[in-house]
Design a protein around this motif. Structure first.
Motif, PDB file in Angstrom:
ATOM      1  N   GLU A  19      42.456  37.885  40.090  1.00  0.00           N
ATOM      2  CA  GLU A  19      42.832  39.889  40.489  1.00  0.00           C
ATOM      3  C   GLU A  19      41.768  39.874  38.457  1.00  0.00           C
ATOM      4  O   GLU A  19      41.931  39.272  37.961  1.00  0.00           O
ATOM      5  CB  GLU A  19      44.123  39.351  39.964  1.00  0.00           C
ATOM      6  CG  GLU A  19      45.319  40.067  40.493  1.00  0.00           C
ATOM      7  CD  GLU A  19      44.905  41.264  41.727  1.00  0.00           C
ATOM      8  OE1 GLU A  19      42.931  41.343  41.805  1.00  0.00           O
ATOM      9  OE2 GLU A  19      44.665  40.956  43.295  1.00  0.00           O
ATOM     10  N   PHE A  20      41.073  41.072  38.376  1.00  0.00           N
ATOM     11  CA  PHE A  20      40.420  41.296  37.536  1.00  0.00           C
ATOM     12  C   PHE A  20      41.708  42.444  36.708  1.00  0.00           C
ATOM     13  O   PHE A  20      41.641  43.782  36.421  1.00  0.00           O
ATOM     14  CB  PHE A  20      39.539  42.133  37.689  1.00  0.00           C
ATOM     15  CG  PHE A  20      38.677  42.059  36.714  1.00  0.00           C
ATOM     16  CD1 PHE A  20      37.747  41.063  35.834  1.00  0.00           C
ATOM     17  CD2 PHE A  20      38.603  43.521  36.676  1.00  0.00           C
ATOM     18  CE1 PHE A  20      37.275  41.335  34.437  1.00  0.00           C
ATOM     19  CE2 PHE A  20      36.995  43.970  34.899  1.00  0.00           C
ATOM     20  CZ  PHE A  20      36.880  42.899  34.246  1.00  0.00           C
ATOM     21  N   ALA A  21      42.235  42.148  35.498  1.00  0.00           N
ATOM     22  CA  ALA A  21      43.299  43.128  34.920  1.00  0.00           C
ATOM     23  C   ALA A  21      42.237  42.951  33.772  1.00  0.00           C
ATOM     24  O   ALA A  21      42.219  42.235  32.658  1.00  0.00           O
ATOM     25  CB  ALA A  21      44.649  42.249  35.232  1.00  0.00           C
ATOM     26  N   CYS A  22      42.614  44.788  33.014  1.00  0.00           N
ATOM     27  CA  CYS A  22      41.724  44.531  32.081  1.00  0.00           C
ATOM     28  C   CYS A  22      42.325  44.978  31.263  1.00  0.00           C
ATOM     29  O   CYS A  22      41.493  46.719  30.501  1.00  0.00           O
ATOM     30  CB  CYS A  22      40.417  44.637  32.464  1.00  0.00           C
ATOM     31  SG  CYS A  22      40.120  46.578  33.294  1.00  0.00           S
ATOM     32  N   GLY A  23      44.033  45.546  30.938  1.00  0.00           N
ATOM     33  CA  GLY A  23      45.057  46.177  29.853  1.00  0.00           C
ATOM     34  C   GLY A  23      45.840  45.465  29.052  1.00  0.00           C
ATOM     35  O   GLY A  23      46.303  45.469  29.055  1.00  0.00           O
ATOM     36  N   HIS A  24      44.770  44.214  28.926  1.00  0.00           N
ATOM     37  CA  HIS A  24      46.298  43.052  28.764  1.00  0.00           C
ATOM     38  C   HIS A  24      46.876  43.964  26.626  1.00  0.00           C
ATOM     39  O   HIS A  24      47.794  43.731  26.879  1.00  0.00           O
ATOM     40  CB  HIS A  24      45.761  41.858  28.396  1.00  0.00           C
ATOM     41  CG  HIS A  24      46.513  40.376  27.844  1.00  0.00           C
ATOM     42  ND1 HIS A  24      47.289  39.953  29.223  1.00  0.00           N
ATOM     43  CD2 HIS A  24      46.670  39.411  27.016  1.00  0.00           C
ATOM     44  CE1 HIS A  24      47.779  39.393  28.816  1.00  0.00           C
ATOM     45  NE2 HIS A  24      47.778  38.899  27.699  1.00  0.00           N
ATOM     46  N   ARG A  48      44.731  46.059  45.289  1.00  0.00           N
ATOM     47  CA  ARG A  48      44.274  44.671  45.377  1.00  0.00           C
ATOM     48  C   ARG A  48      43.158  45.064  43.885  1.00  0.00           C
ATOM     49  O   ARG A  48      42.022  46.128  44.147  1.00  0.00           O
ATOM     50  CB  ARG A  48      43.687  43.607  46.569  1.00  0.00           C
ATOM     51  CG  ARG A  48      44.919  43.816  47.190  1.00  0.00           C
ATOM     52  CD  ARG A  48      45.330  42.192  46.483  1.00  0.00           C
ATOM     53  NE  ARG A  48      44.142  40.881  46.986  1.00  0.00           N
ATOM     54  CZ  ARG A  48      44.080  40.919  47.703  1.00  0.00           C
ATOM     55  NH1 ARG A  48      44.323  40.624  48.912  1.00  0.00           N
ATOM     56  NH2 ARG A  48      43.267  39.662  47.539  1.00  0.00           N
ATOM     57  N   ASP A  49      42.094  43.748  43.682  1.00  0.00           N
ATOM     58  CA  ASP A  49      41.068  44.308  43.091  1.00  0.00           C
ATOM     59  C   ASP A  49      40.750  44.824  42.234  1.00  0.00           C
ATOM     60  O   ASP A  49      41.466  45.528  41.445  1.00  0.00           O
ATOM     61  CB  ASP A  49      39.540  44.053  44.322  1.00  0.00           C
ATOM     62  CG  ASP A  49      39.665  43.120  45.536  1.00  0.00           C
ATOM     63  OD1 ASP A  49      40.372  42.254  44.764  1.00  0.00           O
ATOM     64  OD2 ASP A  49      39.104  43.056  46.002  1.00  0.00           O
ATOM     65  N   ASP A  50      39.499  45.915  42.425  1.00  0.00           N
ATOM     66  CA  ASP A  50      38.933  46.921  41.547  1.00  0.00           C
ATOM     67  C   ASP A  50      40.331  47.985  41.396  1.00  0.00           C
ATOM     68  O   ASP A  50      40.551  48.549  40.193  1.00  0.00           O
ATOM     69  CB  ASP A  50      37.837  47.681  42.023  1.00  0.00           C
ATOM     70  CG  ASP A  50      36.868  46.112  42.699  1.00  0.00           C
ATOM     71  OD1 ASP A  50      36.889  45.416  41.238  1.00  0.00           O
ATOM     72  OD2 ASP A  50      36.556  46.494  43.531  1.00  0.00           O
TER      73      ASP A  50
END
Lengths: 387, 358, 304
Positions: B56-61, B126-128
């Motif tokens: 997946e593309f998680a960008c809020g780690h 999903r995805d984006d």
């Protein structure tokens, strides 16, 4: 290529040898933000530092205990990040073995870096940080700017006198602790003075916002007598313009973050006639202050903002502290202690932002001024307030 | 005996580092670099569970890091000092040493619960669309902490240094370094065990083909919850360590920029490669610090070229041009990151003799 | 309260216009390539800076051409140069990766890095001083009762709507538009039909980047303070808007942009402004949970 490298290596060796043979140096570290949110602030600090270094070194160096020392300044970028500021402070202390550190400027970085300097017993002075936590209970940390609790009431009092204001509105930057702290201090003081509910609107905006129309619509609908803007100059330019677009005709009152030569470039005629409290009045300045402004402008092509002047003063404090230490032993830990004591013992430094001495927390006791922006875009002295 | 060679080597290395730090052979600066390397390893490896193994593309780690940092800091402050939000102290200072890992793990657990905020929508999205949810979570968490006046709001929270001093008062050792080393090794160990277990392979199955995995009796929803919560839990631990090393936290430190750094490390190392994440975290941290020393040298070098005016200075600003540029170039030549879906053992098969990597 | 509401609707329309214009660029590229071009926000920043240099050169602080003539020259030039920037990025950074057929997330991270390079490159070469955009238009403030409008705001809103209508017509009525839709439908069949894939992708990037350039000019006129990081936050938020609308769908980007503008402005109007992000993004999250593929996005059916 190889030849070039040889030349490079050669010059480096010669330079090192020269610096060792000919003169003793004093190293001072700069922990400033050259990238990130506020690159302009770091740049001005750096330029002010360069100016002072070149001036003193041109005269053969700084005289300490009868010996001349050349100054060496190491500029490190803290990327406007807290952890990076800590790393920079440690690098300067451990790797570069500096005698003292100037910066960080913004409280977000000055607080953790101050902790590091205090733990590692290195004198540090923040030119611009106004948050009380930076120096609180830290004998090794000083600052050159006055604190927010002093500045907030000045704005409230001045507005009450100047505009006969009974009510006010505030628009501040939520994620900027300077702006938020000042806004809250102002609100509490103003409500104590003018009665509950006299601050009719208390609005905030987020990181990197450029559109303030919703907040301003709310503020204008509340019909305050004036709007207090404890914000950075770039945001102020937009806020003032947008308020005028929405039909606001009343006055604004600002804080020291307005004091930047770029304000008028960005804001134009919209800011003319507004008042703000700051560290020094650039227009009509005399003596050393005038000299500093002119020299800076000649070298770098724009008028220095308050942060440049405060860096200059912070450096003066450090250098006076070094001179007060009497002599440099060469043992860095002893020297740092002597410099720290030297700074604490300062009776008074005649700075370009006013005269200062330090209280027991390491905060300066100095005056603030309120300036008016005139038709030529200069910041003209209106009133001085001393503690 | 050969089976134990890697753990033994790790132990010797860690003990050596701690002893060197204890007897001032390593200065504070180097120690802090080592600690940040550890924290970055935890961050990169934990984000790799989602972005690498699950695809997946998680960008809020950074959001989970913030939760962990705040929770463990507040717990420690309340228990051992008289700082706000509650007037303490409730426990004697000497206990700080024993309770520190407990508070750290508590921070991780709360961060894992915050991970549910992302995990539950991920059943359907999903995805984006999921990328947006993680991004929104990052904004929301930062905004919550800014609004919590009792925890300092935008002014940030400080006083965690006291806890570190309590620990070294009890036993005179560089405790933060020790905790970082312990938790870094633990993280790598946990993730390795997790993704190579039969249960954890479900995550890799989701990455390959979610529908097929569901048919082959992988409970995809439960797998996603497990993956997100584990990832958030470890990020929370990293946050807690970060808070105590700096002694000060501020909501703005956990914004999009921090999340971007985590992303950079994962893709630099290669998706679904644990050793890649470890290597990338080491490389990235050393790059950030190393460029401080390299740029002045570069600056003197370019001034040897006669065309360059003396007034032009190569300042530290170019650091953030060099780092992304290096990554872009790496992508052009090795588009799958340093390791890319492989582990060290795939490159150096001889290592297998000493250690079971899979 | 009602007059405030009308005022805020205008505010939101203007603010949403910018989100829409930038989100359209995201969506165009995404629809054709399935690539989130994270450098898009920074291409918008580059557009604003290009516009600044061209207009400052022509206008010369009132000494040169008149404001209107400057604007008439600046708009096409900026759009051409900005699209050149976008296409260059595609050529040197994305295309080699696409040819190698790597996982698309690596392309995404490359885009993110290109954005950083643009931001910090600008900072390194132009210095930290912010730029002030010249006033090319005489601002006229219309007061209708308690509601005030400026001519600029009206122009911005109308431009956003016109761009959307033109783009929609382009994609649905022209051969190139048809080819673009076909690429997003089936990338492997397109070369078999004798259409050059790369040419279509270049057209897409040109369109998307020139829209970013146009947005840059309008933005610089409305908010005349330029700094190297102006595109970063706006880019993230416009990306959110594009996805909430349904990424890859032009109507979705247009509506999503305005939706985000309205949510942000009206949340501030109705609640304490400190909670803006919290409430605005919670609403968006809820929307996505209810409609997992955005407002206009198609449900992806998976063949088994």
């Amino acid at each position: 290529m190889k030849k070039k490298l040889r030349i490079l290596a050669g010059t480096l060796v010669i330079l090192l040898a020269a610096s060792v043979c000919f003169a003793k140096t004093i190293k001072i570290g700069f922990n400033i933000s050259l990238t990130g949110d506020i690159p302009k602030v770091g740049e001005e600090s750096k330029f002010a530092g360069e100016m002072m270094k070149n001036e003193i070194n041109a005269n053969g160096g700084l005289e300490v205990g009868g010996e001349k020392y050349l100054l060496e300044f190491i500029y490190e970028d803290n990327e406007s990040k807290a952890e990076s500021a800590v790393m920079v402070a440690l690098k300067l202390i451990e790797k570069d073995q500096v005698l003292a550190i100037v910066g960080p400027n913004s409280s977000k970085q000055a607080i953790p870096a101050g902790q590091v300097c205090d733990d590692n017993r290195t004198p540090m002075i923040s030119p611009w940080s106004t948050n009380p936590d930076t120096t609180r209970n830290r004998p090794w940390v000083f600052r050159a700017a006055f604190l927010d609790p002093f500045q907030g009431p000045i704005a409230a009092d001045f507005a009450a006198d100047q505009f006969q204001a009974k009510t006010a509105a505030v628009l501040y930057a939520l994620s900027n602790d300077y702006s938020k702290g000042l806004a809250e201090i102002f609100r509490d003081y103003f409500e104590k003075k003018q009665g509950q509910g006299s601050v009719k609107a208390f609005e905030s905006y987020g990181d990197k916002d450029q559109d303030f129309s919703a907040q301003l619509t709310k503020i204008i609908a509340a019909k305050p007598d004036f709007i207090f803007l404890p914000d950075n100059y770039n945001e102020v330019a937009l806020i003032v313009k947008q308020a005028h677009d929405l039909g606001w005709k009343g006055p604004f009152m600002g804080s020291d973050a307005w004091g930047n030569s770029e304000l008028m470039k960005l804001c134009g005629d919209d800011c003319v006639g507004q008042y703000f409290s700051t560290h020094y009045a650039a227009a009509g300045a005399t003596g050393a202050t005038r000299e500093f402004i002119d020299k800076y402008e000649k070298l770098y092509g724009y008028q220095p903002a308050d942060v440049a002047a405060l860096t200059w003063d912070a450096l003066q404090v450090v250098l006076t502290g070094i001179q007060n230490a009497g002599k440099l032993t060469g043992n860095i830990e002893k020297d740092r202690k002597n410099v720290r004591d030297g700074i604490a013992a300062i009776k008074e430094v005649k700075g370009i932002t006013g005269n200062m001495r330090f209280d027991e927390q390491g905060d300066p006791i100095k005056c603030a001024v309120v300036v008016r922006i005139n038709e030529k875009g200069e910041f003209v002295f209106t009133k001085s307030v001393c503690p | 005996m050969k089976r134990f060679s890697v753990p033994a080597l790790l132990l010797i290395l860690a003990a050596g580092t701690v002893l060197a730090a204890r007897f001032d052979l390593l200065d504070q600066y180097v120690q802090t670099i080592i600690m940040f390397i550890g924290i970055n390893i935890i961050l990169a490896a934990s984000l790799n569970i989602i972005n690498g193994y699950m695809g997946e593309f998680a960008c809020g780690h950074a959001a989970f890091m913030a939760v962990g940092a705040y929770v463990s800091s507040v717990l420690n402050l309340v228990l051992f000092t008289n700082s706000p939000p509650l007037a303490g102290p409730f426990l004697p200072e000497a206990l700080a040493l024993f309770l520190f890992p407990v508070t750290l793990i508590a921070g991780g657990v709360v961060a894992a619960l915050a991970g549910l905020m992302v995990a539950v929508p991920s059943f359907k999205t999903r995805d984006d669309y999921l990328a947006i949810i993680t991004l929104a979570a990052n904004f929301i968490v930062c905004n919550i902490f800014i609004n919590l006046e009792s925890l300092g709001g935008a002014r940030g929270l400080m006083g965690m240094k006291k806890i570190v001093f309590f620990m070294s008062d009890a036993v005179d050792l560089p405790w933060m370094l020790i905790w970082v080393l312990i938790f870094t090794v633990l993280t790598v160990f946990i993730i390795r065990r997790f993704v190579t277990s039969t249960y954890g392979k479900g995550i890799i199955a989701i990455c390959q083909d979610e529908v097929a995995a569901e048919i082959m009796s992988v409970n995809t929803d439960r797998m996603k919850v497990a993956a997100f919560m584990l990832s958030a839990f470890l990020a929370g631990i990293a946050g807690g360590l970060y808070a105590h090393i700096l002694g000060y936290i501020n909501p703005n430190s956990f914004g999009i920029m921090k999340s971007t750094e985590c992303l950079v490390m994962v893709y630099l190392g290669g998706m679904a490669s644990l050793s890649g994440s470890v290597l990338a975290a080491i490389l990235f941290t050393l790059l950030i610090e190393g460029l401080r020393f390299v740029i002045p040298v570069l600056d003197s070098a370019i001034h040897l070229i006669p065309l360059v005016p003396d007034t032009y200075q190569l300042s530290q600003v170019v650091k953030w041009i060099i780092i992304p540029l290096l990554l872009v170039l790496l992508m052009q030549f090795r588009p799958e990151g340093i390791m890319g879906n492989r582990e060290l053992a795939d490159f150096l098969p001889r290592l297998r003799k000493y250690y079971k990597f899979k | 309260m009602t007059e405030n509401l009308i005022q805020n609707i205008f505010n939101a329309l203007q603010w949403g216009s910018f989100y829409s214009l930038i989100a359209l660029g995201y969506t165009l590229v995404y629809g054709v390539l399935r690539l989130i071009n994270f450098a898009h926000g920074d291409i918008f920043m580059v557009g604003a800076y290009i516009a600044f240099f061209i207009s400052a050169f022509l206008f010369k602080g009132g000494e040169g051409l008149s404001g209107g003539a400057t604007l008439a020259l600046t708009i096409p030039l900026t759009m051409i140069l900005t699209s050149a920037c976008g296409v260059t990025l595609e050529r040197i950074a994305y295309r080699p990766l696409r040819r190698k057929g790597v996982n698309r997330l690596y392309v995404v991270i490359t885009a993110l890095m290109c954005g950083l390079i643009l931001e910090y490159g600008n900072l390194a070469f132009l210095g930290a001083s912010r730029k002030s955009f010249p006033e090319l238009m005489d601002k006229v403030v219309y007061q209708v009762g308690p509601v005030s409008m400026t001519n600029l705001k009206i122009i911005v809103i109308l431009t956003a709507v016109a761009v959307f209508l033109l783009l929609n017509a382009f994609v649905h009525r022209t051969k190139i538009g048809m080819a673009m839709r076909a690429v997003s439908y089936d990338r492997f069949a397109i070369p078999l039909m004798g259409i050059s894939l790369d040419a279509i992708i270049v057209v897409t990037f040109t369109l998307g980047s020139s829209l970013a350039g146009l947005a840059g000019i309008l933005y610089a006129l409305s908010y005349p303070v330029l700094d190297p990081f102006m595109g970063a936050m706006l880019g993230w938020k416009a990306f959110i808007a594009a996805v909430v609308g349904g990424i890859g769908d032009i109507r979705g980007a247009f509506v999503g942009g305005f939706l985000l503008g309205f949510i942000e402005i009206l949340v501030v109007a109705a609640f304490p402004s400190t909670f803006r992000d919290l409430i605005a993004f919670s609403i968006l999250m809820t929307l996505l949970v209810i409609r997992p593929t955005g407002l206009f996005g198609l449900a992806q059916s998976t063949k088994i």
